[in-house]
Scaffold this motif. Structure first.
Motif, short mmCIF file in Angstrom:
data_model
loop_
_atom_site.label_atom_id
_atom_site.label_comp_id
_atom_site.label_asym_id
_atom_site.label_seq_id
_atom_site.Cartn_x
_atom_site.Cartn_y
_atom_site.Cartn_z
N TYR A 145 0.83 -1.22 0.00
CA TYR A 145 0.00 0.00 0.00
C TYR A 145 0.86 1.26 0.00
O TYR A 145 0.34 2.36 0.24
CB TYR A 145 -0.95 0.00 1.20
CG TYR A 145 -2.18 -0.86 0.99
CD1 TYR A 145 -3.33 -0.35 0.39
CD2 TYR A 145 -2.18 -2.20 1.36
CE1 TYR A 145 -4.45 -1.14 0.19
CE2 TYR A 145 -3.30 -3.01 1.16
CZ TYR A 145 -4.42 -2.47 0.57
OH TYR A 145 -5.54 -3.26 0.36
N LYS A 148 1.03 3.84 3.10
CA LYS A 148 0.01 4.88 3.26
C LYS A 148 -1.32 4.24 3.62
O LYS A 148 -1.66 3.17 3.10
CB LYS A 148 -0.15 5.70 1.97
CG LYS A 148 1.05 6.54 1.59
CD LYS A 148 0.77 7.32 0.32
CE LYS A 148 1.96 8.17 -0.08
NZ LYS A 148 1.70 8.93 -1.33
N CYS A 149 -2.08 4.89 4.47
CA CYS A 149 -3.42 4.43 4.81
C CYS A 149 -4.27 4.41 3.54
O CYS A 149 -4.28 5.38 2.77
CB CYS A 149 -4.04 5.34 5.86
SG CYS A 149 -5.82 5.07 6.14
N CYS A 150 -4.99 3.31 3.32
CA CYS A 150 -5.79 3.20 2.09
C CYS A 150 -7.07 4.02 2.16
O CYS A 150 -7.82 4.08 1.17
CB CYS A 150 -6.10 1.73 1.81
SG CYS A 150 -7.19 0.93 2.99
N THR A 152 -7.16 7.39 4.21
CA THR A 152 -6.79 8.80 4.34
C THR A 152 -5.53 9.19 3.59
O THR A 152 -5.30 10.38 3.35
CB THR A 152 -6.59 9.16 5.82
OG1 THR A 152 -5.46 8.41 6.33
CG2 THR A 152 -7.82 8.81 6.64
N ASP A 155 0.82 8.85 5.88
CA ASP A 155 2.00 8.02 5.69
C ASP A 155 2.92 7.99 6.92
O ASP A 155 4.13 7.75 6.79
CB ASP A 155 2.78 8.48 4.46
CG ASP A 155 3.35 9.89 4.59
OD1 ASP A 155 3.06 10.56 5.61
OD2 ASP A 155 4.07 10.32 3.68
N LEU A 160 0.14 3.48 11.31
CA LEU A 160 -0.40 2.53 10.33
C LEU A 160 -0.46 1.11 10.89
O LEU A 160 0.45 0.67 11.59
CB LEU A 160 0.44 2.55 9.05
CG LEU A 160 0.49 3.89 8.31
CD1 LEU A 160 1.38 3.78 7.09
CD2 LEU A 160 -0.91 4.35 7.92
N CYS A 185 -4.13 -1.59 4.72
CA CYS A 185 -3.29 -0.67 5.49
C CYS A 185 -4.16 0.49 5.93
O CYS A 185 -4.61 1.30 5.11
CB CYS A 185 -2.13 -0.17 4.63
SG CYS A 185 -1.00 0.93 5.52
N LEU A 186 -4.43 0.54 7.24
CA LEU A 186 -5.33 1.55 7.79
C LEU A 186 -4.64 2.34 8.90
O LEU A 186 -3.76 1.81 9.59
CB LEU A 186 -6.59 0.91 8.36
CG LEU A 186 -7.55 0.25 7.35
CD1 LEU A 186 -8.62 -0.55 8.09
CD2 LEU A 186 -8.19 1.30 6.44
N ASN A 187 -5.06 3.58 9.09
CA ASN A 187 -4.60 4.33 10.25
C ASN A 187 -5.29 3.76 11.49
O ASN A 187 -6.26 3.00 11.40
CB ASN A 187 -4.89 5.83 10.08
CG ASN A 187 -6.38 6.13 10.12
OD1 ASN A 187 -7.00 6.16 11.19
ND2 ASN A 187 -6.98 6.33 8.94
N HIS A 190 -9.27 4.22 11.86
CA HIS A 190 -10.09 3.43 10.95
C HIS A 190 -9.85 1.93 11.13
O HIS A 190 -10.76 1.12 10.90
CB HIS A 190 -9.84 3.85 9.49
CG HIS A 190 -10.51 5.14 9.14
ND1 HIS A 190 -9.83 6.33 8.99
CD2 HIS A 190 -11.82 5.44 8.92
CE1 HIS A 190 -10.69 7.29 8.68
NE2 HIS A 190 -11.90 6.78 8.63
N ASP A 191 -8.66 1.56 11.56
CA ASP A 191 -8.40 0.15 11.87
C ASP A 191 -9.31 -0.32 13.00
O ASP A 191 -9.94 -1.38 12.92
CB ASP A 191 -6.94 -0.06 12.28
CG ASP A 191 -6.72 -1.39 12.96
OD1 ASP A 191 -6.74 -2.44 12.27
OD2 ASP A 191 -6.54 -1.41 14.20
#
Length: 257
Positions: A145, A148-150, A152, A155, A160, A185-187, A190-191
């Motif tokens: 990814y 980077k968060c997918c 937002t 990075d 992450l 890959c989420l922040n 959001h994870d």
């Protein structure tokens, strides 16, 4: 060092090439990439040879095929076998890479330092194997990814997380737990929301927000920020696209609606 021209790639060499495919972004796989050169030196092959092998392996990745990128189409039967054997089980890939590098007396920088202070025996072996798989899965998911968060695009690596679409506890240990297609890959925010079923993604990978989260108490700025992602598709990785069957499982079993 002379390249081993005319000598077929071995199973072990091909495993290391697949490992490399998971270590660097697809767009950065070139003959001049330092990691490509490093593996070429280790194997006694030219960087061009390693580059071609990694591209041949990449041609088995459905997302690369779908994008019609420049993956070579003359891969061997062994390339396909290795890709199919390990692409859904990064734990086994990591363990095989560690074993091969150790046997070659090479630098084992691929192998995470996960032993810690644990007693010897089967328990330690099991925990170490699982931990290696988890670390390799995280590293691979973040890499594909682009770190980077997918959702937002943030990075900051410390924020992450390699999120499982189908939860670890519900996933098959051989085909799903460390399958990069079962990762996002989420922040951190959001994870957590994804893990608790407060958000999901539909069949077009657009974000859906649960009524519980959408209607909870929060300040207006946060609510606007949260809702700004509603209906927005996630940013796809360069390889190993998230699998629809895993997302459907999340929609059916995890999402609160």
């Amino acid at each position: 060092m002379n390249d081993r021209n005319g000598i077929k790639w071995t199973r072990e060499e091909t495993i290391l090439a697949l490992d490399l495919y998971l270590k660097i972004p697809y767009k950065k796989i070139t003959k001049t990439n330092l990691d490509v050169i490093k593996l070429a030196d280790l194997l006694g092959r030219t960087p061009a040879s390693v580059y071609m092998k990694v591209c041949n392996l990449a041609s088995n990745d459905p997302l690369i095929k779908a994008k019609n990128q420049s993956a070579l189409l003359n891969g061997s039967k062994l390339d396909k076998e290795i890709f199919n054997e390990f692409s859904c089980n990064l734990e086994d890939l990591a363990l095989n890479v560690a074993y091969i590098l150790k046997n070659d007396h090479a630098n084992d920088h691929y192998l995470p330092n996960v032993l810690g202070e644990m007693p010897d025996g089967l328990y330690k072996d099991s925990i170490v194997k699982q931990r290696i798989g988890q670390v390799y899965f995280r590293n691979a998911v973040l890499k594909i990814y682009g770190n980077k968060c997918c959702v937002t695009g943030i990075d900051v690596t410390e924020l992450l997380i390699a999120s499982h679409i189908k939860p670890w506890k519900d996933s098959d240990e051989h085909t799903e737990r460390t399958n990069p297609c079962n990762g996002l890959c989420l922040n951190a925010f959001h994870d957590k929301a994804f893990d608790k079923g407060l958000i999901t993604f539909d069949s077009d990978f657009k974000m859906v927000i649960s009524s519980k989260l959408e209607n909870c108490c929060m300040d207006d700025d946060t609510k606007r920020w949260l809702k700004s992602y509603k209906g927005v598709p996630l940013h796809f990785p360069e390889s190993f696209a998230p699998a629809r069957e895993f997302m459907q499982y999340h929609n059916d079993k995890i999402f609160l609606g």
